[in-house]
Write a protein that holds these residues in place. Sequence first.
Motif, mmCIF file in Angstrom:
data_model
loop_
_atom_site.group_PDB
_atom_site.id
_atom_site.type_symbol
_atom_site.label_atom_id
_atom_site.label_comp_id
_atom_site.label_asym_id
_atom_site.label_seq_id
_atom_site.Cartn_x
_atom_site.Cartn_y
_atom_site.Cartn_z
ATOM 1 N N HIS A 179 -0.497 -3.978 5.627
ATOM 2 C CA HIS A 179 -1.746 -3.967 4.851
ATOM 3 C C HIS A 179 -1.514 -4.559 3.463
ATOM 4 C CE1 HIS A 179 -3.814 -0.446 7.193
ATOM 5 N NE2 HIS A 179 -3.586 -1.495 7.942
ATOM 6 N N TYR A 180 -0.487 -4.071 2.793
ATOM 7 C CA TYR A 180 -0.285 -4.514 1.411
ATOM 8 C C TYR A 180 0.139 -5.988 1.358
ATOM 9 C CZ TYR A 180 1.074 -4.950 -3.374
ATOM 10 O OH TYR A 180 1.155 -5.397 -4.666
ATOM 11 N N LEU A 181 1.158 -6.335 2.143
ATOM 12 C CA LEU A 181 1.723 -7.685 2.030
ATOM 13 C C LEU A 181 0.774 -8.753 2.575
ATOM 14 C CD1 LEU A 181 5.422 -6.931 3.020
ATOM 15 C CD2 LEU A 181 4.487 -7.313 0.722
ATOM 16 N N LEU A 190 2.403 3.704 12.026
ATOM 17 C CA LEU A 190 1.635 3.908 10.797
ATOM 18 C C LEU A 190 2.387 3.389 9.569
ATOM 19 C CD1 LEU A 190 0.386 7.595 11.273
ATOM 20 C CD2 LEU A 190 -1.077 5.573 11.160
ATOM 21 N N GLU A 191 3.689 3.648 9.546
ATOM 22 C CA GLU A 191 4.470 3.256 8.360
ATOM 23 C C GLU A 191 4.551 1.725 8.241
ATOM 24 O OE1 GLU A 191 4.980 5.821 6.666
ATOM 25 O OE2 GLU A 191 5.975 7.443 7.721
ATOM 26 N N TRP A 192 4.811 1.046 9.361
ATOM 27 C CA TRP A 192 4.852 -0.428 9.299
ATOM 28 C C TRP A 192 3.476 -0.999 8.996
ATOM 29 C CZ3 TRP A 192 9.119 -2.269 7.963
ATOM 30 C CH2 TRP A 192 10.327 -1.872 8.528
ATOM 31 N N MET A 193 2.451 -0.306 9.467
ATOM 32 C CA MET A 193 1.072 -0.719 9.208
ATOM 33 C C MET A 193 0.782 -0.782 7.697
ATOM 34 S SD MET A 193 -1.971 1.679 10.543
ATOM 35 C CE MET A 193 -2.397 2.550 9.036
ATOM 36 N N SER A 227 -3.777 -0.614 -7.025
ATOM 37 C CA SER A 227 -2.572 0.075 -7.494
ATOM 38 C C SER A 227 -2.177 1.194 -6.521
ATOM 39 C CB SER A 227 -2.849 0.618 -8.895
ATOM 40 O OG SER A 227 -1.848 1.510 -9.287
ATOM 41 N N LEU A 228 -3.159 1.912 -6.012
ATOM 42 C CA LEU A 228 -2.887 2.955 -5.004
ATOM 43 C C LEU A 228 -2.166 2.331 -3.801
ATOM 44 C CD1 LEU A 228 -3.520 5.720 -3.414
ATOM 45 C CD2 LEU A 228 -5.511 4.518 -2.580
ATOM 46 N N LEU A 229 -2.703 1.231 -3.313
ATOM 47 C CA LEU A 229 -2.157 0.630 -2.095
ATOM 48 C C LEU A 229 -0.771 0.037 -2.357
ATOM 49 C CD1 LEU A 229 -5.559 -0.894 -1.003
ATOM 50 C CD2 LEU A 229 -4.402 1.038 0.069
ATOM 51 N N ARG A 230 -0.561 -0.451 -3.588
ATOM 52 C CA ARG A 230 0.763 -0.971 -3.944
ATOM 53 C C ARG A 230 1.801 0.147 -4.035
ATOM 54 N NH1 ARG A 230 4.031 -2.392 -8.343
ATOM 55 N NH2 ARG A 230 2.633 -1.474 -9.871
ATOM 56 N N HIS A 231 1.436 1.233 -4.685
ATOM 57 C CA HIS A 231 2.390 2.345 -4.821
ATOM 58 C C HIS A 231 2.677 2.995 -3.470
ATOM 59 C CE1 HIS A 231 1.500 1.840 -9.120
ATOM 60 N NE2 HIS A 231 2.711 2.355 -9.285
ATOM 61 N N HIS A 232 1.653 3.079 -2.641
ATOM 62 C CA HIS A 232 1.882 3.640 -1.305
ATOM 63 C C HIS A 232 2.858 2.751 -0.532
ATOM 64 C CE1 HIS A 232 0.282 5.444 2.643
ATOM 65 N NE2 HIS A 232 1.003 6.336 2.026
ATOM 66 N N TRP A 233 2.631 1.456 -0.574
ATOM 67 C CA TRP A 233 3.513 0.479 0.091
ATOM 68 C C TRP A 233 4.963 0.649 -0.386
ATOM 69 C CZ3 TRP A 233 5.393 -3.685 -3.153
ATOM 70 C CH2 TRP A 233 6.184 -4.606 -2.480
ATOM 71 N N MET A 234 5.153 0.843 -1.698
ATOM 72 C CA MET A 234 6.515 0.936 -2.253
ATOM 73 C C MET A 234 7.305 2.071 -1.604
ATOM 74 S SD MET A 234 5.571 0.402 -6.263
ATOM 75 C CE MET A 234 7.069 1.107 -6.939
ATOM 76 N N GLU A 235 6.673 3.228 -1.422
ATOM 77 C CA GLU A 235 7.416 4.367 -0.858
ATOM 78 C C GLU A 235 7.426 4.345 0.664
ATOM 79 O OE1 GLU A 235 7.389 7.458 -4.585
ATOM 80 O OE2 GLU A 235 6.107 7.982 -2.899
ATOM 81 N N GLU A 236 6.357 3.811 1.248
ATOM 82 C CA GLU A 236 6.316 3.761 2.720
ATOM 83 C C GLU A 236 7.381 2.815 3.282
ATOM 84 O OE1 GLU A 236 4.353 5.596 4.841
ATOM 85 O OE2 GLU A 236 3.713 6.689 3.072
#
Length: 303
Positions: free
Chosen positions: A164-166, A157-160, A181-190
């Motif tokens: 998704h973002y990149l 899930l985390e690599w997923m 922005s949600l998906l970008r911020h989620h990507w940053m911490e994940e």
Amino acid sequence: MYRSFTYDAILASSQRAAWRIEDVIPEGAALDFGRPFLPEALARTAAAPGLSADARQVLNHIRAHEYLGMFELVEEFILPFILDHVRADLSLDDNRTRALLQFAGEEAKHIQLFKRFHHAFVRDFGSNCAMIGPSEAISAEVLRHHPLGIALFILQLEWMTQAHYLDSIRDDTDLDPLMKSLLRHHWMEEAQHARLDTLMVEAMAEALPPEEIARAFDEYLEIVAFVDAGLGTQAKLNLEALARATGRSVSEFDRNDLRAQQHQSSRWTFLGSGMAHANFQATLARISPSARAKLDRIAPLYR
Ligand SMILES: [Fe+2]
Ligand SMILES: [Fe+2]
């Protein structure tokens, strides 16, 4: 790559990446329903059979509602799993304890963030969208599996989220800016969670004989099958939501295999895109070459 996979390096990057919910979705902010919410690579709504352009856009929004709901669901079993993992070895390494507690705190924050977006969606969408659940029952079913099987599923899930973002969100200029922005911020911490999960999976596997790792991998596959069945039900709920939102009947959509096409799209979004990630595959190969070979035989079902 693996030089940065240490608890102190991960803790330092998580402190640099940290953000507040208010920075991502200020109070009262609204999604722009004139734009798509998910990229085509994840929603496959531009390719959806038998729909007008307007209905495709509505279905894209419904798929984003599913995305928000699915992340609420998965984060709800990740949080207790990580807390149990850190608590079992509190005296091992101070950086490990802090990095894993930070991980847990971020997942609790993400649950709130996804709920906040969910609320904004429901407020403005105009008709009802349903989600599979209840989340407690889904969490309990996932968490009854072998801990290494669960950890592998979480690693996927985390690599997923990184893929998704990149691969499909960062360069998409059509998407609603708030959702992006949600998906970008989620990507940053994940990004930190994926590294921590790698350490967690490797530490768990180190203590186990190969037969037990093989059994844990089979339990990971049971979790995959369980989530896939849920996605099949969700595809049905999504078509019902589409019928409500467009004033048409579900049977009109079903004639065109839309449900099967959308289920396959969710399979890729929530399962296949994680299985296909090179770093997930590399970790699996390190702990069990036979499990890695098995993944290759299964992954095409989730494309
Ligand atoms: Fe998260
Ligand atoms: Fe995470």
